[in-house]
Design a protein around this motif. Structure first.
Motif, PDB file in Angstrom:
ATOM      1  N   ALA A 130       0.845  -1.338  -0.023  1.00 52.95           N
ATOM      2  CA  ALA A 130       0.095  -0.061  -0.005  1.00 52.95           C
ATOM      3  C   ALA A 130       0.780   1.298   0.159  1.00 52.95           C
ATOM      4  N   GLN A 131       2.249   1.176   0.426  1.00 56.09           N
ATOM      5  CA  GLN A 131       2.860   2.446   0.758  1.00 56.09           C
ATOM      6  C   GLN A 131       4.294   2.393  -0.143  1.00 56.09           C
ATOM      7  N   SER A 132       4.721   1.403  -0.646  1.00 56.41           N
ATOM      8  CA  SER A 132       5.661   1.282  -1.235  1.00 56.41           C
ATOM      9  C   SER A 132       5.671   2.152  -2.494  1.00 56.41           C
ATOM     10  N   ASP A 133       7.006   2.678  -2.900  1.00 59.19           N
ATOM     11  CA  ASP A 133       7.041   3.537  -4.075  1.00 59.19           C
ATOM     12  C   ASP A 133       7.458   2.498  -5.204  1.00 59.19           C
ATOM     13  N   ARG A 134       7.220   1.321  -5.087  1.00 61.12           N
ATOM     14  CA  ARG A 134       7.536   0.449  -6.380  1.00 61.12           C
ATOM     15  C   ARG A 134       6.218  -0.463  -6.333  1.00 61.12           C
ATOM     16  N   GLY A 135       6.136  -1.205  -7.354  1.00 58.82           N
ATOM     17  CA  GLY A 135       4.840  -2.362  -7.478  1.00 58.82           C
ATOM     18  C   GLY A 135       3.858  -1.506  -7.884  1.00 58.82           C
ATOM     19  N   LEU A 136       2.745  -2.140  -7.261  1.00 60.02           N
ATOM     20  CA  LEU A 136       1.223  -1.754  -7.914  1.00 60.02           C
ATOM     21  C   LEU A 136       0.870  -0.099  -7.114  1.00 60.02           C
ATOM     22  N   ALA A 137       1.377  -0.013  -6.105  1.00 58.81           N
ATOM     23  CA  ALA A 137       0.740   1.325  -5.423  1.00 58.81           C
ATOM     24  C   ALA A 137       0.729   2.410  -6.508  1.00 58.81           C
ATOM     25  N   PRO A 138       2.035   3.014  -6.537  1.00 57.84           N
ATOM     26  CA  PRO A 138       2.415   4.003  -7.412  1.00 57.84           C
ATOM     27  C   PRO A 138       1.649   3.790  -8.775  1.00 57.84           C
ATOM     28  N   ARG A 139       1.652   2.919  -9.154  1.00 61.39           N
ATOM     29  CA  ARG A 139       0.870   2.877 -10.431  1.00 61.39           C
ATOM     30  C   ARG A 139      -0.479   2.700 -10.575  1.00 61.39           C
ATOM     31  N   ALA A 140      -1.370   2.295  -9.400  1.00 63.97           N
ATOM     32  CA  ALA A 140      -2.676   2.603  -9.084  1.00 63.97           C
ATOM     33  C   ALA A 140      -2.855   3.808  -8.801  1.00 63.97           C
ATOM     34  N   PHE A 141      -2.075   4.818  -8.098  1.00 64.24           N
ATOM     35  CA  PHE A 141      -2.168   6.128  -7.882  1.00 64.24           C
ATOM     36  C   PHE A 141      -2.134   6.943  -9.082  1.00 64.24           C
ATOM     37  N   HIS A 142      -1.419   6.250 -10.026  1.00 60.02           N
ATOM     38  CA  HIS A 142      -1.073   7.195 -11.265  1.00 60.02           C
ATOM     39  C   HIS A 142      -2.673   7.001 -12.033  1.00 60.02           C
ATOM     40  N   ASP A 143      -3.111   6.000 -12.019  1.00 61.52           N
ATOM     41  CA  ASP A 143      -4.293   5.787 -12.975  1.00 61.52           C
ATOM     42  C   ASP A 143      -5.411   6.499 -12.216  1.00 61.52           C
ATOM     43  N   ILE A 144      -5.413   6.269 -10.971  1.00 57.88           N
ATOM     44  CA  ILE A 144      -6.581   7.109 -10.399  1.00 57.88           C
ATOM     45  C   ILE A 144      -6.463   8.669 -10.568  1.00 57.88           C
ATOM     46  N   ARG A 145      -5.361   9.261 -10.165  1.00 59.49           N
ATOM     47  CA  ARG A 145      -5.048  10.660 -10.562  1.00 59.49           C
ATOM     48  C   ARG A 145      -5.287  11.063 -12.055  1.00 59.49           C
ATOM     49  N   ALA A 146      -5.077  10.138 -13.229  1.00 60.61           N
ATOM     50  CA  ALA A 146      -4.992  10.491 -14.461  1.00 60.61           C
ATOM     51  C   ALA A 146      -6.513  10.378 -14.910  1.00 60.61           C
ATOM     52  N   ALA A 147      -7.339   9.494 -13.999  1.00 59.96           N
ATOM     53  CA  ALA A 147      -8.692   9.482 -14.413  1.00 59.96           C
ATOM     54  C   ALA A 147      -9.626  10.472 -13.714  1.00 59.96           C
TER      55      ALA A 147
END
Length: 216
Positions: free
Chosen positions: A121-138
């Motif tokens: 949930a908090q790592s700057d690697r893996g799924l979390a930053p990618r999910a955050f990017h997609d949510i913000r882009a959406a």
């Protein structure tokens, strides 16, 4: 020329040794067996004890890298499988749907992620930053209505972890149907109408054989 060839051989051998250690650590992490001596790790990796310290300073260092690489592997798979998706809402949805399916296809890596939920949930690697990017882009594209991006990510991570745990606890549960139901609820929570959420969740997914290939 001969020196360069010899050096490449040494580099390849070092890379194989490091990979063997990381894979051994990931297996132990999946089994929640981190309180083991370095000798057991090297035996599992089928290398000499002395080789361990050529790559890692301690067990803790190795296990940290093993978690980070598991997270990054999962994220890189999602990058590759959603590279041609232009709609960030679709990219978010497909990543979640595929992650739900990968819990069964790669149970050992899945258990590593589930046992290290805070890192997920908090790592700057893996799924979390990618999910955050997609949510913000959406949100920027007017696809999602989200007041708090960090909270939206936390909800997404919690749903992904809970889904994975449920799939391991209930082996007969349909992973695809369950993942699609969960992300459909997230889409509704993020402001998409029911019919649009249904449409996005019914889109064809990329071939997950790519993930199997990358895992070998």
């Amino acid at each position: 020329m001969a020196e360069k060839t010899a050096q490449r051989r040494v580099d390849r051998r070092k890379a194989r040794t490091r990979t063997a250690l990381v894979c051994a650590a990931q297996r132990l992490l999946a089994e929640r067996r981190t309180d083991v001596p370095i000798l057991e790790i090297t035996e599992l990796a089928d290398i000499g004890v002395g080789s361990f310290y050529n790559h890692f300073d301690s067990k803790e260092d190795l296990f940290r890298v093993a978690v980070e690489e598991a997270l990054e592997w999962w994220g890189s798979v999602m990058d590759r499988l959603t590279a041609d998706v232009d709609d960030p809402a679709v990219a978010f949805t497909q990543s979640f749907r595929m992650t739900g399916r990968l819990h069964r296809r790669h149970p050992e890596l899945s258990r590593i992620l589930l046992h290290h939920g805070l890192e997920l949930a908090q790592s700057d690697r893996g799924l979390a930053p990618r999910a955050f990017h997609d949510i913000r882009a959406a949100v920027d594209a007017g696809r999602f209505e989200v007041e708090d991006l960090d909270l939206a990510l936390a909800v997404t991570a919690g749903a992904a972890l809970a889904l994975g745990a449920l799939l391991h606890a209930q082996p007969d549960r349909d992973d695809a149907t369950s993942a699609d139901l969960v992300v459909r609820g997230l889409l509704r929570q993020f402001g998409l109408p029911a019919d649009e959420a249904e449409r996005i969740c019914s889109l064809d997914l990329p071939d997950l054989e790519v993930a199997d290939t990358l895992a070998r």
